[in-house]
Each structure stands twice: as structure tokens, then as C-alpha cells.
Design an enzyme around this catalytic site. Structure first.
Site, short mmCIF file in Angstrom:
data_model
loop_
_atom_site.label_atom_id
_atom_site.label_comp_id
_atom_site.label_asym_id
_atom_site.label_seq_id
_atom_site.Cartn_x
_atom_site.Cartn_y
_atom_site.Cartn_z
N ASP A 193 -8.75 -1.36 -4.07
CA ASP A 193 -7.66 -1.66 -3.15
C ASP A 193 -6.96 -2.97 -3.55
OD1 ASP A 193 -6.35 -1.30 -0.43
OD2 ASP A 193 -7.29 -3.26 -0.13
N GLU A 218 -5.07 0.29 -7.30
CA GLU A 218 -3.84 0.33 -6.49
C GLU A 218 -3.00 -0.89 -6.86
OE1 GLU A 218 -2.32 0.20 -1.85
OE2 GLU A 218 -3.94 -1.09 -2.58
N ASP A 300 -0.91 4.64 3.39
CA ASP A 300 0.06 3.57 3.59
C ASP A 300 1.49 4.08 3.57
OD1 ASP A 300 -1.66 1.30 3.81
OD2 ASP A 300 -1.95 1.30 1.64
#
Length: 410
Positions: A193, A218, A300
Site C-alpha cells: 500500500d 501501489e 479507492d
């Protein structure tokens, strides 16, 4: 820049730490949305494991499994507590065991850019982690987020203590935790992340020690825009993602945010965007397909957050593109299980029986406002858009089709 796969993969495949599953035919499933914490999620997923496996998914990315101040899991505190809003530790381990039995690899969402402190320390901030496992002090927190550690090696995640990965004790503890997730809990692979928040060299160290077969970062920053209009040339954007992959020692793949950004504009009658100035796909996929994890939406960008959503009325065109092209395609939970059985079946039909892998060749035939068509590999041809088109030659037969897309095979 360029055809990285032709340069790097042969030597890379000989290393001990595998970041890309060897046959290049993996298909990922993001097994949650932003609202999943409101339900008995581990039990819900367990009931779907057989369908996930039967649908052809090789891996499922699960939400952050550890205790967190926010129910979605992205504000972690006690990393060794697996009782979360998604369910108990026992429920999680039952799910992971079933996934292993069905040969679906479990990807753990690794949130190690930041960690919420338990007590107030230096400067009157919650930058100490007393009373729980990994009882770090203020030196584990970067100086730019209220700690006594060094400056961040990446971008700051505002509002919570950011972890200082330059500290040897921090890296030692994270490595032990990653090994525990794999050896004792049952996870197999990692998704990192907010990878912009700390140097890619630390991800390299964590992959080498934790030994996942697949790792995904990410690395999300904004595409290149001219005002509100997306630039045609996104080379700078995809190069930044590729630089991050290089920084991991080429051990990690990364989400192809460039392809997402281009594709969701292209399907609005701007399909000319899908051929770059070199005649290749315009995202990371066009330069380094075996490290490009393609997707339309995630928790997201889509879901109830909808920070950067793919246009809902073009979802099937989007899947017709990423599921027929090289790279490592990802299907989002909401699309597969919340949009009805017909959409579920359409998505699965696109990829079924197609001999495509993450390094398949792409020959773009048409790329104009109302039509994109391409031959992928040796035996697949596809089109999206409302322009009328079909491949020439009697060797092609229609495999599947829907609104504004079609797939043919030999």
C-alpha cells in the site's frame, strides 16, 4: 523505457524470489470494496472461493487483515492482531486454508507506510507503540510526521505517524512480520500500500526476505493533464511507475495506473488514445507487460469512495481490453458480484479459453475515435467501440461479444 521483458525476464526467472508467477497466466481478483468491513467478510469470501477458482482467478487480493483504527484496515496499529472488522483470526485462517485447497493464492494487503501510535510521546503526538507487539518508540517515526527518526524517503501520508524504514530495527521487525504472515497465517503474496511513501529499495529488501512469488506495488500519482484534459502522451507517468519497479530490483510488479487513466478516457469515443506514438499500448503494459497489473477500479478509485471511477456504462469495454491484453489483469469485487449474474458471466467469458499471457504480443490494427482493434498473440483478435469492424479471414470465429466489444479466436 522500451521492451523491458525482452531484456530482463530470462535472467530474473533464475532468481530465488519470484515476483511474477512463472507461467505468466495469472488473473487477479480484488476480493473487497470500501464497504466490505460492514459485513462478515471472511465468511462471505469463504462461500465464494469455489466460484472464484472456477472462474479462473489465480490470486485474490484481500483487505488489510490486521487490527486498525479505521475499519477498512488502512490505519493499522497492532500488526500481530488478526481480529479485525472483517472477522476473527480463526475465520481468516479458515478462508486462507480453503483458498489454498482451491489453488487461489492469497495476497495480503501490506500497509507499512504508516502506523497509528498507542500513547503520546515526543512533541505531544501519538508516536509511541507501547503495550502491543512491536513496541516501537519515536525513532520508528519519521521526523516529518512528528517522530524522532530520519526524514521520509518518500511522500508523506498526512495525519498519522509515518514509519521510518531507514531504521534497522524497524526493517527487522517488518521482515519478521511478513514471514509470519506467510509461514503461520497462510498468506502467499504481497500488495504494498502507498508505495510512494518510502523508498523502493526497502520493498526490494522485504521481498527478498519474505519471498512472495508475486508482489505488487501501489505507486499512484496523477496522470499528466493539460487543465482538465488528459495529455495524449503519458510517457512521463508510466516511466515513474517503471522507475519504482526498477527500484525494487525489478522484483515487484505495479498497478498500471497509466493504463487505467488512458482507458477510461479512451472509451468515451477517444479510442485513438490506445495507441502511443510508437504504435504500442500507452500504459506500463506497453513497455513492461509482465510487471503491469491492469485494472479498471479498486476500493479507492471506485466503490463508494469513487475518487477516480471508470465510467460505469463502459465497464465491459474496459474488461474486454484488459482481459484480452498482456499484463496481469485484475477484476474488481463489485463488478463481479454486485452488478448481477449476467455481468459476472460476461467478464469470465472474455478470458475463458484464451491462450494469453502477461507477455503476449500486441498488434494494433485500428485506433480511432470510435474503434480500437488488435491481434494479441497468435490466436486472438478483439475490438471495442461502436465502429463496425471484424477481422478478415475465415480462420477467425466469434468467441464472445457484447455491447461495444467483440472477441474472436482461431
Amino acid at each position: 523505457m522500451g521492451d523491458h521483458d525482452n531484456v530482463f525476464d530470462e535472467s530474473y526467472e533464475k532468481t530465488d524470489t519470484g515476483a511474477v508467477i512463472r507461467n505468466g497466466r495469472e488473473i487477479l481478483f480484488q476480493a473487497f470494496s470500501w464497504e466490505s468491513h460492514k459485513y462478515d467478510w471472511w465468511e462471505n469470501l469463504e462461500s465464494k472461493v469455489h466460484d472464484i477458482a472456477k472462474s479462473g482467478f489465480t490470486s485474490a487480493w484481500l483487505p488489510p487483515p490486521t487490527h486498525s483504527i479505521a475499519p477498512q484496515g488502512y490505519l493499522p496499529q497492532n500488526l500481530y492482531s488478526l481480529n479485525s472488522s472483517y472477522g476473527s483470526e480463526d475465520m481468516l485462517k479458515t478462508l486462507l486454508l480453503k483458498m489454498k485447497q482451491c489453488k487461489v493464492r492469497a495476497i495480503a494487503d501490506i500497509v507499512i507506510n504508516h502506523r497509528v501510535g498507542t500513547v503520546v510521546g515526543h512533541g505531544g503526538m501519538h508516536n509511541r507503540f507501547d503495550g502491543i507487539l512491536l513496541p516501537w518508540n519515536e525513532y520508528a517515526v519519521t521526523s516529518c510526521s512528528g517522530g524522532l527518526g530520519n526524514r521520509s524517503t518518500g511522500d508523506n501520508f498526512h495525519g498519522v505517524p509515518n514509519i521510518d524504514h531507514t531504521q534497522p530495527f524497524v526493517r527487522r521487525d517488518i521482515i519478521a512480520w511478513l514471514k509470519w504472515l506467510r509461514s503461520s497465517v497462510g498468506f502467499q503474496d504481497f500488495r504494498f500500500d502507498f508505495a510512494r511513501g518510502f523508498s523502493a529499495k526497502f520493498v526490494k529488501e522485504y521481498i527478498e526476505a519474505g519471498k512472495p512469488m508475486l508482489s505488487i506495488g501501489e505507486y499512484w500519482d496523477s496522470c499528466n493533464y493539460n487543465g482538465h484534459d488528459l495529455d495524449y502522451n503519458q510517457d512521463g507517468h508510466r516511466q515513474r511507475i517503471i522507475n519504482w519497479i526498477d527500484g525494487t530490483g525489478q522484483l515487484s510488479a505495479a498497478f498500471d495506473f497509466t493504463t487505467k487513466g488512458v482507458l477510461q478516457e479512451a472509451v468515451r469515443r477517444q479510442l485513438w488514445r490506445l495507441r502511443d506514438c510508437q504504435g504500442k499500448p500507452p500504459g506500463v503494459m506497453g513497455w513492461w507487460p509482465s510487471r503491469a497489473v491492469t485494472f479498471l477500479d479498486n476500493h479507492d478509485t471506485g466503490s463508494t469512495q469513487a475518487h477516480w471511477p471508470f465510467p460505469a456504462n463502459h465497464i465491459m469495454e474496459g474488461y474486454a481490453y484488459i482481459l484480452t491484453h498482456p499484463g496481469i489483469p485484475t477484476v474488481f469485487y463489485d463488478h463481479l458480484y454486485e452488478w448481477g449474474d449476467s455481468v459476472h458471466d460476461e467478464i469470465i467469458d472474455i478470458r475463458k479459453h484464451q491462450d494469453i499471457n502477461s507477455r503476449s504480443s500486441v498488434k494494433i490494427l485500428e485506433a480511432r475515435s470510435d474503434l480500437y482493434s488488435a491481434i494479441i498473440g497468435e490466436k486472438l483478435c478483439m475490438k471495442i467501440g461502436d465502429g463496425s469492424w471484424c477481422p478478415s479471414g475465415t480462420e477467425w470465429t466469434l468467441a464472445t461479444s457484447g455491447w461495444r466489444y467483440a472477441v474472436w479466436q482461431k
